[in-house]
Design a protein around this motif. Structure first.
Motif, PDB file in Angstrom:
ATOM      1  N   VAL A  64     -17.973  14.354 -20.230  1.00  0.00           N
ATOM      2  CA  VAL A  64     -17.691  13.908 -18.860  1.00  0.00           C
ATOM      3  C   VAL A  64     -16.492  12.967 -18.832  1.00  0.00           C
ATOM      4  O   VAL A  64     -15.585  13.102 -17.994  1.00  0.00           O
ATOM      5  CB  VAL A  64     -18.933  13.219 -18.247  1.00  0.00           C
ATOM      6  N   LEU A  65     -16.467  12.014 -19.754  1.00  0.00           N
ATOM      7  CA  LEU A  65     -15.377  11.041 -19.770  1.00  0.00           C
ATOM      8  C   LEU A  65     -14.062  11.656 -20.229  1.00  0.00           C
ATOM      9  O   LEU A  65     -12.995  11.078 -20.000  1.00  0.00           O
ATOM     10  CB  LEU A  65     -15.747   9.854 -20.661  1.00  0.00           C
ATOM     11  N   GLY A  66     -14.114  12.836 -20.830  1.00  0.00           N
ATOM     12  CA  GLY A  66     -12.891  13.525 -21.223  1.00  0.00           C
ATOM     13  C   GLY A  66     -12.218  14.253 -20.077  1.00  0.00           C
ATOM     14  O   GLY A  66     -11.071  14.693 -20.206  1.00  0.00           O
ATOM     15  N   ALA A  67     -12.925  14.401 -18.944  1.00  0.00           N
ATOM     16  CA  ALA A  67     -12.356  15.074 -17.774  1.00  0.00           C
ATOM     17  C   ALA A  67     -11.667  14.066 -16.861  1.00  0.00           C
ATOM     18  O   ALA A  67     -11.935  12.862 -16.913  1.00  0.00           O
ATOM     19  CB  ALA A  67     -13.459  15.809 -17.006  1.00  0.00           C
ATOM     20  N   ALA A  68     -10.805  14.592 -15.991  1.00  0.00           N
ATOM     21  CA  ALA A  68     -10.120  13.714 -15.048  1.00  0.00           C
ATOM     22  C   ALA A  68     -11.101  13.098 -14.055  1.00  0.00           C
ATOM     23  O   ALA A  68     -10.964  11.938 -13.654  1.00  0.00           O
ATOM     24  CB  ALA A  68      -9.029  14.491 -14.310  1.00  0.00           C
ATOM     25  N   THR A  69     -12.111  13.877 -13.662  1.00  0.00           N
ATOM     26  CA  THR A  69     -13.170  13.427 -12.771  1.00  0.00           C
ATOM     27  C   THR A  69     -14.308  14.442 -12.858  1.00  0.00           C
ATOM     28  O   THR A  69     -14.188  15.442 -13.579  1.00  0.00           O
ATOM     29  CB  THR A  69     -12.668  13.303 -11.319  1.00  0.00           C
ATOM     30  N   TYR A  70     -15.418  14.182 -12.169  1.00  0.00           N
ATOM     31  CA  TYR A  70     -16.518  15.146 -12.234  1.00  0.00           C
ATOM     32  C   TYR A  70     -17.318  15.123 -10.934  1.00  0.00           C
ATOM     33  O   TYR A  70     -17.253  14.159 -10.162  1.00  0.00           O
ATOM     34  CB  TYR A  70     -17.416  14.889 -13.437  1.00  0.00           C
ATOM     35  N   ARG A  71     -18.062  16.200 -10.702  1.00  0.00           N
ATOM     36  CA  ARG A  71     -18.900  16.345  -9.530  1.00  0.00           C
ATOM     37  C   ARG A  71     -20.231  16.983  -9.940  1.00  0.00           C
ATOM     38  O   ARG A  71     -20.306  17.702 -10.934  1.00  0.00           O
ATOM     39  CB  ARG A  71     -18.246  17.263  -8.479  1.00  0.00           C
ATOM     40  N   THR A  72     -21.269  16.746  -9.131  1.00  0.00           N
ATOM     41  CA  THR A  72     -22.558  17.392  -9.321  1.00  0.00           C
ATOM     42  C   THR A  72     -23.080  17.834  -7.968  1.00  0.00           C
ATOM     43  O   THR A  72     -23.231  17.008  -7.066  1.00  0.00           O
ATOM     44  CB  THR A  72     -23.575  16.439  -9.977  1.00  0.00           C
ATOM     45  N   TRP A  73     -23.334  19.138  -7.805  1.00  0.00           N
ATOM     46  CA  TRP A  73     -23.839  19.666  -6.540  1.00  0.00           C
ATOM     47  C   TRP A  73     -25.338  19.915  -6.560  1.00  0.00           C
ATOM     48  O   TRP A  73     -25.948  20.029  -5.515  1.00  0.00           O
ATOM     49  CB  TRP A  73     -23.128  20.984  -6.211  1.00  0.00           C
ATOM     50  N   GLY A  74     -25.932  20.066  -7.727  1.00  0.00           N
ATOM     51  CA  GLY A  74     -27.368  20.310  -7.787  1.00  0.00           C
ATOM     52  C   GLY A  74     -27.772  21.765  -7.735  1.00  0.00           C
ATOM     53  O   GLY A  74     -28.949  22.079  -7.530  1.00  0.00           O
ATOM     54  N   SER A  75     -26.818  22.678  -7.935  1.00  0.00           N
ATOM     55  CA  SER A  75     -27.118  24.106  -8.026  1.00  0.00           C
ATOM     56  C   SER A  75     -26.175  24.707  -9.044  1.00  0.00           C
ATOM     57  O   SER A  75     -24.969  24.801  -8.802  1.00  0.00           O
ATOM     58  CB  SER A  75     -26.931  24.804  -6.668  1.00  0.00           C
ATOM     59  N   ALA A  76     -26.715  25.104 -10.181  1.00  0.00           N
ATOM     60  CA  ALA A  76     -25.866  25.646 -11.243  1.00  0.00           C
ATOM     61  C   ALA A  76     -25.083  26.858 -10.770  1.00  0.00           C
ATOM     62  O   ALA A  76     -23.891  27.002 -11.056  1.00  0.00           O
ATOM     63  CB  ALA A  76     -26.728  26.016 -12.459  1.00  0.00           C
ATOM     64  N   SER A  77     -25.726  27.747 -10.007  1.00  0.00           N
ATOM     65  CA  SER A  77     -25.041  28.965  -9.582  1.00  0.00           C
ATOM     66  C   SER A  77     -23.947  28.675  -8.563  1.00  0.00           C
ATOM     67  O   SER A  77     -22.874  29.288  -8.611  1.00  0.00           O
ATOM     68  CB  SER A  77     -26.049  29.982  -9.030  1.00  0.00           C
ATOM     69  N   CYS A  78     -24.188  27.765  -7.625  1.00  0.00           N
ATOM     70  CA  CYS A  78     -23.118  27.371  -6.700  1.00  0.00           C
ATOM     71  C   CYS A  78     -21.940  26.785  -7.469  1.00  0.00           C
ATOM     72  O   CYS A  78     -20.772  27.087  -7.180  1.00  0.00           O
ATOM     73  CB  CYS A  78     -23.628  26.350  -5.690  1.00  0.00           C
ATOM     74  N   GLU A  79     -22.226  25.958  -8.457  1.00  0.00           N
ATOM     75  CA  GLU A  79     -21.160  25.316  -9.228  1.00  0.00           C
ATOM     76  C   GLU A  79     -20.410  26.330 -10.083  1.00  0.00           C
ATOM     77  O   GLU A  79     -19.173  26.265 -10.199  1.00  0.00           O
ATOM     78  CB  GLU A  79     -21.771  24.214 -10.098  1.00  0.00           C
ATOM     79  N   LEU A  80     -21.112  27.267 -10.672  1.00  0.00           N
ATOM     80  CA  LEU A  80     -20.451  28.280 -11.492  1.00  0.00           C
ATOM     81  C   LEU A  80     -19.598  29.213 -10.636  1.00  0.00           C
ATOM     82  O   LEU A  80     -18.510  29.627 -11.058  1.00  0.00           O
ATOM     83  CB  LEU A  80     -21.488  29.068 -12.285  1.00  0.00           C
ATOM     84  N   ALA A  81     -20.061  29.562  -9.440  1.00  0.00           N
ATOM     85  CA  ALA A  81     -19.237  30.358  -8.537  1.00  0.00           C
ATOM     86  C   ALA A  81     -17.939  29.619  -8.225  1.00  0.00           C
ATOM     87  O   ALA A  81     -16.846  30.206  -8.258  1.00  0.00           O
ATOM     88  CB  ALA A  81     -20.005  30.675  -7.255  1.00  0.00           C
ATOM     89  N   ALA A  82     -18.040  28.334  -7.942  1.00  0.00           N
ATOM     90  CA  ALA A  82     -16.844  27.536  -7.662  1.00  0.00           C
ATOM     91  C   ALA A  82     -15.934  27.452  -8.886  1.00  0.00           C
ATOM     92  O   ALA A  82     -14.706  27.498  -8.771  1.00  0.00           O
ATOM     93  CB  ALA A  82     -17.249  26.137  -7.206  1.00  0.00           C
ATOM     94  N   THR A  83     -16.519  27.370 -10.060  1.00  0.00           N
ATOM     95  CA  THR A  83     -15.734  27.319 -11.292  1.00  0.00           C
ATOM     96  C   THR A  83     -14.969  28.613 -11.500  1.00  0.00           C
ATOM     97  O   THR A  83     -13.828  28.604 -11.983  1.00  0.00           O
ATOM     98  CB  THR A  83     -16.654  27.031 -12.493  1.00  0.00           C
ATOM     99  N   SER A  84     -15.557  29.726 -11.118  1.00  0.00           N
ATOM    100  CA  SER A  84     -14.871  31.008 -11.283  1.00  0.00           C
ATOM    101  C   SER A  84     -13.606  31.085 -10.440  1.00  0.00           C
ATOM    102  O   SER A  84     -12.691  31.851 -10.753  1.00  0.00           O
ATOM    103  CB  SER A  84     -15.814  32.166 -10.912  1.00  0.00           C
ATOM    104  N   ALA A  85     -13.547  30.294  -9.381  1.00  0.00           N
ATOM    105  CA  ALA A  85     -12.374  30.280  -8.496  1.00  0.00           C
ATOM    106  C   ALA A  85     -11.427  29.130  -8.801  1.00  0.00           C
ATOM    107  O   ALA A  85     -10.454  28.932  -8.074  1.00  0.00           O
ATOM    108  CB  ALA A  85     -12.822  30.204  -7.041  1.00  0.00           C
ATOM    109  N   GLY A  86     -11.714  28.351  -9.853  1.00  0.00           N
ATOM    110  CA  GLY A  86     -10.844  27.246 -10.212  1.00  0.00           C
ATOM    111  C   GLY A  86     -11.069  25.990  -9.402  1.00  0.00           C
ATOM    112  O   GLY A  86     -10.298  25.028  -9.511  1.00  0.00           O
ATOM    113  N   ILE A  87     -12.114  25.958  -8.572  1.00  0.00           N
ATOM    114  CA  ILE A  87     -12.427  24.735  -7.829  1.00  0.00           C
ATOM    115  C   ILE A  87     -12.826  23.640  -8.813  1.00  0.00           C
ATOM    116  O   ILE A  87     -12.450  22.470  -8.653  1.00  0.00           O
ATOM    117  CB  ILE A  87     -13.543  25.010  -6.803  1.00  0.00           C
TER     118      ILE A  87
END
Length: 262
Positions: free
Chosen positions: A181-204
């Protein structure tokens, strides 16, 4: 329960899309009436009547239109078929958000086969967003190609990450998590792995990582990230299994930082 009428002669991608949209729409329609839940592993891991109804819809449809396929559902559905293919179902991912009025919840499904092939579909009702992608099928959102999971150093990227507080109390899990986590510029948590992975696939998000995921939380989004040109990894570390997905450079950096606390 009356299931919506399914169109005839759908291919696997079309069927997956129909299933997650129908499950998500059913759950959304039941949401206002859901006033109780069952606690599974903790207060943040719950199941409602909508979860069960949405899974039942998917299972009944699959048993009718793909009777030779196997089924594995988060809420207990289990059927062994003869085709070598398995549909992995998460009828409502982010149930705590669903129950408490949050928007980050979705229906997710994956189709895997014995040869390692993978297809994933995720429907996010709050945005009416349908994501689908897999082997030979570039990831799309509502039929439009997503932005790719771009390869960038982790320290220039936003991470999506989560570690339940039960594991935050264990240095064997907490120290690798904090390093990444500290190696990233920043971080977020939405509480849904699938929602987050979908966003990751788009570079969000540049990278996503969690530990200890069941297949229904991992495979739908894994398919989307890989079909968008991203990378994925599973790392066994200090007795914990970490799942990582995102741009190629971010995944490599996150894995290195996790392993640095072995």
């Amino acid at each position: 329960m009356t299931s919506p009428e399914i169109p005839e002669h759908l291919d696997d991608a079309e069927l997956a899309a129909w299933l997650v949209r129908s499950a998500g729409t059913l759950a959304a329609g039941m949401r206002a009436a859901v006033v109780t839940f069952e606690e599974k592993t903790s207060i943040s891991d719950v199941v409602t009547a909508a979860d069960h109804a949405a899974e039942q819809l998917v299972v009944e449809t699959l048993r009718r239109v793909r009777p030779e396929d196997s089924i594995l559902g988060e809420e207990g559905s289990n059927h062994t078929g003869t085709s070598g293919r398995t549909w992995v179902i998460d009828p409502v991912d982010g149930t705590y958000n669903f129950f408490t009025g949050g928007t980050y919840w979705c229906a997710a499904i994956a189709l895997k086969n014995d040869d390692g092939g993978l297809l994933g579909a995720i429907y996010h009702p709050a945005e009416d967003a349908l994501w689908i992608g897999g082997d030979g099928l570039p990831t799309t959102r509502n039929g439009v190609r997503t932005g790719e999971a771009t390869s960038t150093p982790l320290d220039q990227s936003c991470a999506s990450a989560y570690l339940h507080h039960t594991y935050l109390r264990d240095p064997a899990a907490a120290e690798p998590y904090m390093a990444a986590v500290l190696g990233a510029a920043t971080y977020r948590t939405w509480g849904s792995a699938s929602c987050e992975l979908a966003a990751t696939s788009a570079g969000i998000f540049g990278v996503w990582f969690q530990q200890g995921l069941p297949e229904w939380d991992w495979l739908p989004g894994k398919a989307l990230v890989e079909a968008a040109g991203g990378d994925t990894a599973v790392v066994q570390l200090n007795g914990y299994r970490w799942y990582v997905a995102g741009g190629k450079a971010q995944v490599a950096d996150a894995v290195a930082l996790l392993q640095s606390r072995a």
